[in-house]
Design a protein around this motif. Sequence first.
Motif, PDB file in Angstrom:
ATOM      1  N   GLN A  13       0.827  -1.215   0.000  1.00 48.19           N
ATOM      2  CA  GLN A  13       0.000   0.000   0.000  1.00 48.19           C
ATOM      3  C   GLN A  13       0.856   1.259   0.000  1.00 48.19           C
ATOM      4  OE1 GLN A  13      -2.599  -0.460   3.416  1.00 48.19           O
ATOM      5  NE2 GLN A  13      -4.366  -0.691   2.066  1.00 48.19           N
ATOM      6  N   GLN A  14       1.886   1.277   0.825  1.00 41.65           N
ATOM      7  CA  GLN A  14       2.729   2.476   0.917  1.00 41.65           C
ATOM      8  C   GLN A  14       3.589   2.642  -0.326  1.00 41.65           C
ATOM      9  OE1 GLN A  14       4.808   3.088   4.595  1.00 41.65           O
ATOM     10  NE2 GLN A  14       3.065   2.453   5.820  1.00 41.65           N
ATOM     11  N   LEU A  15       4.148   1.554  -0.837  1.00 38.22           N
ATOM     12  CA  LEU A  15       5.007   1.647  -2.015  1.00 38.22           C
ATOM     13  C   LEU A  15       4.204   2.037  -3.253  1.00 38.22           C
ATOM     14  CD1 LEU A  15       7.907   1.393  -3.020  1.00 38.22           C
ATOM     15  CD2 LEU A  15       7.447  -1.033  -3.477  1.00 38.22           C
ATOM     16  N   GLN A  16       2.971   1.601  -3.345  1.00 41.05           N
ATOM     17  CA  GLN A  16       2.122   1.952  -4.499  1.00 41.05           C
ATOM     18  C   GLN A  16       1.964   3.473  -4.628  1.00 41.05           C
ATOM     19  OE1 GLN A  16       0.856   0.015  -6.885  1.00 41.05           O
ATOM     20  NE2 GLN A  16       1.211  -1.996  -6.007  1.00 41.05           N
ATOM     21  N   GLN A  17       2.082   4.190  -3.532  1.00 44.65           N
ATOM     22  CA  GLN A  17       1.936   5.646  -3.542  1.00 44.65           C
ATOM     23  C   GLN A  17       3.137   6.340  -4.189  1.00 44.65           C
ATOM     24  OE1 GLN A  17       0.949   7.018   0.414  1.00 44.65           O
ATOM     25  NE2 GLN A  17      -0.539   5.377   0.679  1.00 44.65           N
ATOM     26  N   TRP A  18       4.203   5.602  -4.471  1.00 42.76           N
ATOM     27  CA  TRP A  18       5.409   6.180  -5.040  1.00 42.76           C
ATOM     28  C   TRP A  18       5.436   6.137  -6.562  1.00 42.76           C
ATOM     29  CZ3 TRP A  18      10.366   5.042  -1.747  1.00 42.76           C
ATOM     30  CH2 TRP A  18      10.185   5.541  -0.459  1.00 42.76           C
TER      31      TRP A  18
ATOM     32  N   GLY B 180       5.515   7.138 -10.229  1.00 40.50           N
ATOM     33  CA  GLY B 180       5.941   8.394 -10.833  1.00 40.50           C
ATOM     34  C   GLY B 180       7.116   9.052 -10.148  1.00 40.50           C
ATOM     35  N   GLU B 181       7.540   8.521  -9.017  1.00 42.19           N
ATOM     36  CA  GLU B 181       8.666   9.096  -8.266  1.00 42.19           C
ATOM     37  C   GLU B 181      10.001   8.548  -8.782  1.00 42.19           C
ATOM     38  OE1 GLU B 181       8.558  11.376  -5.893  1.00 42.19           O
ATOM     39  OE2 GLU B 181       6.416  11.404  -5.464  1.00 42.19           O
ATOM     40  N   ASN B 182      11.036   9.342  -8.628  1.00 45.17           N
ATOM     41  CA  ASN B 182      12.391   8.851  -8.867  1.00 45.17           C
ATOM     42  C   ASN B 182      12.856   8.185  -7.584  1.00 45.17           C
ATOM     43  OD1 ASN B 182      12.722   9.781 -11.533  1.00 45.17           O
ATOM     44  ND2 ASN B 182      13.108  11.831 -10.775  1.00 45.17           N
ATOM     45  N   ILE B 183      13.288   6.929  -7.702  1.00 40.25           N
ATOM     46  CA  ILE B 183      13.703   6.182  -6.519  1.00 40.25           C
ATOM     47  C   ILE B 183      15.126   5.658  -6.682  1.00 40.25           C
ATOM     48  CG2 ILE B 183      11.337   5.511  -5.925  1.00 40.25           C
ATOM     49  CD1 ILE B 183      12.037   2.681  -7.040  1.00 40.25           C
ATOM     50  N   ARG B 184      15.709   5.317  -5.554  1.00 41.87           N
ATOM     51  CA  ARG B 184      17.034   4.687  -5.510  1.00 41.87           C
ATOM     52  C   ARG B 184      16.883   3.367  -4.766  1.00 41.87           C
ATOM     53  NH1 ARG B 184      21.819   7.826  -5.342  1.00 41.87           N
ATOM     54  NH2 ARG B 184      20.274   9.366  -5.116  1.00 41.87           N
ATOM     55  N   ILE B 185      17.435   2.317  -5.337  1.00 46.39           N
ATOM     56  CA  ILE B 185      17.405   0.987  -4.731  1.00 46.39           C
ATOM     57  C   ILE B 185      18.851   0.585  -4.452  1.00 46.39           C
ATOM     58  CG2 ILE B 185      16.692  -1.417  -5.017  1.00 46.39           C
ATOM     59  CD1 ILE B 185      15.007  -0.093  -7.506  1.00 46.39           C
ATOM     60  N   LYS B 186      19.127   0.250  -3.214  1.00 45.24           N
ATOM     61  CA  LYS B 186      20.464  -0.226  -2.850  1.00 45.24           C
ATOM     62  C   LYS B 186      20.348  -1.682  -2.436  1.00 45.24           C
ATOM     63  CE  LYS B 186      22.257   4.223  -1.457  1.00 45.24           C
ATOM     64  NZ  LYS B 186      22.879   5.005  -0.393  1.00 45.24           N
TER      65      LYS B 186
ATOM     66  N   LEU C  72       9.860   5.219 -11.070  1.00 50.87           N
ATOM     67  CA  LEU C  72       8.962   4.099 -10.791  1.00 50.87           C
ATOM     68  C   LEU C  72       7.648   4.285 -11.532  1.00 50.87           C
ATOM     69  CD1 LEU C  72       8.495   1.490  -9.197  1.00 50.87           C
ATOM     70  CD2 LEU C  72       7.643   2.887  -7.316  1.00 50.87           C
ATOM     71  N   ASP C  73       7.407   3.412 -12.507  1.00 57.13           N
ATOM     72  CA  ASP C  73       6.188   3.452 -13.304  1.00 57.13           C
ATOM     73  C   ASP C  73       5.071   2.658 -12.632  1.00 57.13           C
ATOM     74  OD1 ASP C  73       4.661   4.030 -15.724  1.00 57.13           O
ATOM     75  OD2 ASP C  73       4.887   1.891 -16.129  1.00 57.13           O
ATOM     76  N   HIS C  74       5.366   1.416 -12.264  1.00 56.95           N
ATOM     77  CA  HIS C  74       4.393   0.600 -11.537  1.00 56.95           C
ATOM     78  C   HIS C  74       5.088  -0.575 -10.864  1.00 56.95           C
ATOM     79  CE1 HIS C  74       4.472  -1.549 -15.405  1.00 56.95           C
ATOM     80  NE2 HIS C  74       4.036  -2.606 -14.758  1.00 56.95           N
ATOM     81  N   ILE C  75       4.321  -1.292 -10.058  1.00 58.76           N
ATOM     82  CA  ILE C  75       4.833  -2.379  -9.229  1.00 58.76           C
ATOM     83  C   ILE C  75       4.028  -3.631  -9.528  1.00 58.76           C
ATOM     84  CG2 ILE C  75       5.120  -3.157  -6.835  1.00 58.76           C
ATOM     85  CD1 ILE C  75       4.938  -0.029  -6.193  1.00 58.76           C
ATOM     86  N   SER C  76       4.707  -4.772  -9.580  1.00 59.45           N
ATOM     87  CA  SER C  76       3.993  -6.048  -9.723  1.00 59.45           C
ATOM     88  C   SER C  76       4.703  -7.108  -8.891  1.00 59.45           C
ATOM     89  CB  SER C  76       3.890  -6.471 -11.193  1.00 59.45           C
ATOM     90  OG  SER C  76       5.165  -6.754 -11.720  1.00 59.45           O
TER      91      SER C  76
END
Length: 113
Positions: A11-16, A18-24, A38-42
């Motif tokens: 639920q919280q990640l879905q709100q992101w 369109g955001e620019n994210i960094r994954i480490k 981030l375009d979408h999550i599956s």
Amino acid sequence: MNDLTIEEFNQQLQQWHGENIRIKKHELRDEDTITMNLDHISYETHTRRLDEYTPMHALYLHGQGQTETDAQSAQPLPSAYYEIPLEDTTRYQFLNDRFTLETARGTYTIEKE
């Protein structure tokens, strides 16, 4: 740090979107840093695994991005998504606009850029 259920994490990640994210990623002695829009999550469940290296579950972060290499240069992601292996025992945490996923294989941190 607040522990989350997979549902709360999702639920919280879905709100992101369109955001620019960094994954480490920190796995054994391997560290990678990926940046993406981030375009979408599956999610996917692999019921027919060929070996133990193939995760039972996976989180896919879709979007255009790049990975930072050891030479301080960036290369485009080889596909339009980044895969994070998930396990039934994965620990999901959130603190200060940062998600942390801890698995037996490693730790993944997702944050806004």
